[in-house]
Structures are given as structure tokens and as C-alpha cells.
Motif scaffolding. Structure first.
Motif, PDB file in Angstrom:
ATOM      1  N   GLU A 177       0.838  -1.207   0.000  1.00 49.82           N
ATOM      2  CA  GLU A 177       0.000   0.000   0.000  1.00 49.82           C
ATOM      3  C   GLU A 177       0.866   1.248   0.000  1.00 49.82           C
ATOM      4  O   GLU A 177       0.623   2.176  -0.774  1.00 49.82           O
ATOM      5  N   SER A 201     -10.246  12.760  -8.991  1.00 51.50           N
ATOM      6  CA  SER A 201     -10.532  11.906  -7.838  1.00 51.50           C
ATOM      7  C   SER A 201      -9.724  10.641  -8.047  1.00 51.50           C
ATOM      8  O   SER A 201      -9.636  10.125  -9.156  1.00 51.50           O
ATOM      9  N   ARG A 207      -8.849   6.620  -6.771  1.00 48.60           N
ATOM     10  CA  ARG A 207      -9.323   5.453  -6.026  1.00 48.60           C
ATOM     11  C   ARG A 207      -8.303   4.325  -6.206  1.00 48.60           C
ATOM     12  O   ARG A 207      -7.759   4.145  -7.293  1.00 48.60           O
ATOM     13  N   ASP A 211      -7.823   0.539  -6.368  1.00 49.31           N
ATOM     14  CA  ASP A 211      -8.581  -0.679  -6.624  1.00 49.31           C
ATOM     15  C   ASP A 211      -7.636  -1.859  -6.830  1.00 49.31           C
ATOM     16  O   ASP A 211      -6.424  -1.688  -6.975  1.00 49.31           O
ATOM     17  N   LYS A 261     -13.258  -2.580  -5.696  1.00 51.43           N
ATOM     18  CA  LYS A 261     -13.097  -1.134  -5.543  1.00 51.43           C
ATOM     19  C   LYS A 261     -12.639  -0.792  -4.132  1.00 51.43           C
ATOM     20  O   LYS A 261     -12.979  -1.488  -3.175  1.00 51.43           O
ATOM     21  N   ASN A 262     -11.868   0.294  -4.015  1.00 50.43           N
ATOM     22  CA  ASN A 262     -11.403   0.800  -2.714  1.00 50.43           C
ATOM     23  C   ASN A 262     -10.753  -0.285  -1.874  1.00 50.43           C
ATOM     24  O   ASN A 262     -11.074  -0.461  -0.709  1.00 50.43           O
ATOM     25  N   TYR A 314      -7.542   2.909   1.112  1.00 51.05           N
ATOM     26  CA  TYR A 314      -7.969   4.297   0.908  1.00 51.05           C
ATOM     27  C   TYR A 314      -6.845   5.306   0.693  1.00 51.05           C
ATOM     28  O   TYR A 314      -7.104   6.414   0.308  1.00 51.05           O
TER      29      TYR A 314
END
Length: 125
Positions: free
Chosen positions: A79, A100, A102, A104, A118-119, A122
Motif C-alpha cells: 500500500e 478523484s 481510487r 482498486d 473497488k477501494n 484508501y
């Protein structure tokens, strides 16, 4: 002289390319445009960068036997690497202020269409 990668390493490399190709195809069918594949920065590599409108997806592709194994493969260390690389890429976009972002994941599972999660995390605030 550089050593040749082992046969298992070559197989893993080919499997990774194939998985990323399948993931990109799945996202394109959902209306995303693929901006980059295997985008390398000094912070790390992003498997796929996709965009639809002002939404940018930073996508980690994982080829595993099960969805659970794929989800568990995206840990804290990866991450941070992905976030750093994403920040670096985003800072070079002329329309950075209106985007924006995101984070994924696309899981490539045996004999199934890729699963878009998705997500998956964060990112920093």
C-alpha cells in the motif's frame, strides 16, 4: 554478463503480463481508458492506471487461486509503495486538482473473469 532468469521466474513474469492484460480488458469493458501499464517510479511500480472522466484508478493486479488470497496479497508495505508511486504520477498531471483517485485491485482467478474490487485501500489523507 547477466544471469538468465530461472524457468519459474520467466513463467511468473509471463503470467503477470497475461493477468495485467486481462485486468486491463475487464476495465476497458467497464468504460475505463488505460493510461499506463507497469508504470515505474522511484517509489515503486503501479500495475495499471485507468481513467473514466475525472476518476483515476490506481490498480494493483493479483493473480491468485482465490479472491481471498488476492485480497490478502495487498498488504501494508505494498500500500505504501503504491501510494508513493501514485502521488508521484498524480503530481505530474496538468489537471491534478480536479481528479478523484481510487485504489482498486483486480483479482485474476483461474478460469474466471477478473474480479474488480473497488477501494481495496484508501490511501493517505
Amino acid at each position: 554478463m547477466a544471469e538468465r532468469p530461472s524457468a519459474s521466474r520467466q513463467k511468473a513474469y509471463r503470467r503477470g503480463h497475461y493477468g495485467e492484460w486481462l485486468a486491463a480488458a475487464a476495465l476497458m469493458l467497464k468504460g475505463y481508458r488505460i493510461l499506463a501499464r507497469r508504470h515505474r517510479t522511484r517509489f515503486g511500480e503501479i500495475d495499471l492506471i485507468a481513467r473514466r472522466g475525472d476518476l483515476v484508478l490506481i490498480v494493483e493486479v493479483k493473480a491468485r487461486r482465490t479472491l481471498m488470497e488476492a485480497m490478502e496479497a495487498v498488504g501494508g508495505e505494498s500500500e505504501h509503495r503504491i501510494e508513493g508511486a501514485a502521488d508521484f504520477w498524480l503530481s505530474r498531471q496538468s489537471d491534478y486538482g480536479k481528479l478523484s483517485v481510487r485504489f482498486d485491485m483486480v483479482a485474476v482467478l483461474p478460469w474466471r473473469w477478473p474480479v474488480h474490487v473497488k477501494n481495496v485501500f484508501y490511501g493517505r489523507n
